[in-house]
Design an enzyme around this catalytic site. Structure first.
Site, PDB file in Angstrom:
ATOM      1  N   CYS A  85      54.402 -19.956  10.762  1.00  0.00           N
ATOM      2  CA  CYS A  85      52.882 -20.377  11.198  1.00  0.00           C
ATOM      3  C   CYS A  85      52.064 -21.414  10.253  1.00  0.00           C
ATOM      4  O   CYS A  85      52.509 -22.460  10.387  1.00  0.00           O
ATOM      5  CB  CYS A  85      52.051 -19.080  11.195  1.00  0.00           C
ATOM      6  SG  CYS A  85      50.544 -19.005  12.291  1.00  0.00           S
ATOM      7  N   HIS A 202      55.912 -14.726  13.748  1.00  0.00           N
ATOM      8  CA  HIS A 202      55.760 -14.287  12.462  1.00  0.00           C
ATOM      9  C   HIS A 202      57.048 -13.031  12.410  1.00  0.00           C
ATOM     10  O   HIS A 202      56.883 -11.929  12.379  1.00  0.00           O
ATOM     11  CB  HIS A 202      54.520 -13.477  12.232  1.00  0.00           C
ATOM     12  CG  HIS A 202      53.448 -14.390  11.989  1.00  0.00           C
ATOM     13  ND1 HIS A 202      53.137 -14.786  10.747  1.00  0.00           N
ATOM     14  CD2 HIS A 202      52.627 -14.908  12.787  1.00  0.00           C
ATOM     15  CE1 HIS A 202      51.695 -15.498  10.763  1.00  0.00           C
ATOM     16  NE2 HIS A 202      51.874 -15.683  12.177  1.00  0.00           N
ATOM     17  N   GLU A 204      58.474 -11.746   9.784  1.00  0.00           N
ATOM     18  CA  GLU A 204      57.948 -10.759   8.646  1.00  0.00           C
ATOM     19  C   GLU A 204      57.260  -9.466   9.233  1.00  0.00           C
ATOM     20  O   GLU A 204      57.404  -8.501   8.472  1.00  0.00           O
ATOM     21  CB  GLU A 204      57.175 -11.412   7.385  1.00  0.00           C
ATOM     22  CG  GLU A 204      55.800 -11.633   7.754  1.00  0.00           C
ATOM     23  CD  GLU A 204      55.290 -12.732   8.527  1.00  0.00           C
ATOM     24  OE1 GLU A 204      56.380 -13.215   9.255  1.00  0.00           O
ATOM     25  OE2 GLU A 204      54.272 -13.152   8.516  1.00  0.00           O
TER      26      GLU A 204
END
Lengths: 232, 78
Positions: A85, A202, A204
């Site tokens: 990002c 994302h 994660e």
């Protein structure tokens, strides 16, 4: 594998990355933007957020943080670097990746889970079968990837397009599945060598099953396995 | 100190979402003669620097040459 997760003033996803890495059994520690020593890290992650308030352009100021000189050197030596990002935006500003990320064509901040198709690429961070569809959240206002026609040809020809936004069944029009207007539906690219990887979604955030989905795990485990093999 | 005015705009061919929205909004307001609207940035810079140095500042930080053009105007003393 031990990851260094860079914290700029205004980063806000560094804890998610460290949590994901530690949950998967890897080492992970924070690296302050003023630090100039990356000794002991096997890979570097530039996390999401709003570094330096996104002033001037997203990533434009962060790119000149003291730590970035070291990240550039680390990448040039072949060290694995992933920008997520805002981290992706910083990598383009630092010229570690080509192109730029413009404001979403809808003028809306987008925060939702999207389907992504894994492409056949040189990316060292991802070892999923090309054509695999993963669902990963995006959370951005400037994810509208753009580059000139020559660069796009180069990205396609060299296996540098890693991820494309797609329809839920994995199909793609190559122009129109992106929620943000991104050129050629591009969600993530890597450099020619494949060690530098930038993506808007994302991974994660979808590693720990407590959040309901684990599609992000391969984005971290492939590199760990690769590093373990290299270490022999 | 010299005073510079810098205009940063998207390169031709780069889609400008805020500009396109303003363009549509003006037409919706009844301004039928409206053509293209492009929105950029205006920077006032005071510096003990010549135009070559200001150009370098633009290339490095103030503009992104991948997507943006800029124009520098020297407007006297600050």
């Amino acid at each position: 594998m031990r990851l260094g997760v860079v914290v700029f003033p205004g980063s806000n996803c560094e804890q998610d990355v460290v949590h994901a890495a530690r949950f998967l059994g890897f080492g992970a520690d924070y690296v302050w933007h003023g630090d100039t020593d990356l000794t002991g890290f096997d890979g570097i992650v530039l996390p999401g957020g709003f570094s330096y308030g996104d002033y001037i352009r997203c990533g434009a100021v962060a790119r000149f943080s003291p730590v970035m000189n070291e990240v550039i050197r680390f990448a040039e030596r072949g060290g694995p670097v992933m920008g997520i990002c805002n981290g992706f935006q910083i990598l383009t500003e630092a010229h570690l990746l080509p192109g730029a990320l413009l404001r979403n064509d809808t003028l809306k901040f987008i925060c939702r889970e999207v389907p992504l198709r894994v492409e056949d690429s040189a990316c060292q961070w991802l070892a999923l079968e090309p054509g695999t569809v993963v669902r990963v959240p995006v959370n951005h206002n400037e994810g509208n990837f753009i580059c000139d026609a020559e660069t796009l040809e180069h990205l396609r020809g060299n296996g540098q397009v890693v991820l494309r936004y797609c329809e839920p069944d994995g199909s793609s029009s190559h122009d129109g599945s992106a929620p943000n207007g991104a050129l050629d539906d591009i969600a993530g690219i890597c450099n020619e060598r494949g060690n530098v990887f930038g993506l808007m979604p994302h991974p994660e955030r979808v590693c720990d099953p407590v959040v309901g989905r684990t599609d992000g795990q391969p984005f971290f485990t492939a590199m760990a396995q690769r590093l373990a093999e290299v270490a022999g | 100190m010299a005073l510079y005015e810098i205009f940063v705009t998207y390169k031709k061919g780069i889609f400008d979402p805020p500009g396109a929205t303003a363009e549509r909004a003006l037409r919706n307001l009844g301004y039928e003669g409206v053509g293209s609207v492009r929105i950029g940035k205006f920077i006032q810079l005071e510096a003990d620097a010549d135009e070559v140095a200001v150009r370098e500042m633009c290339d490095k930080l103030l503009a992104n040459p991948v997507i943006e053009d800029y124009r520098i105007e020297s407007v006297g003393e600050a």
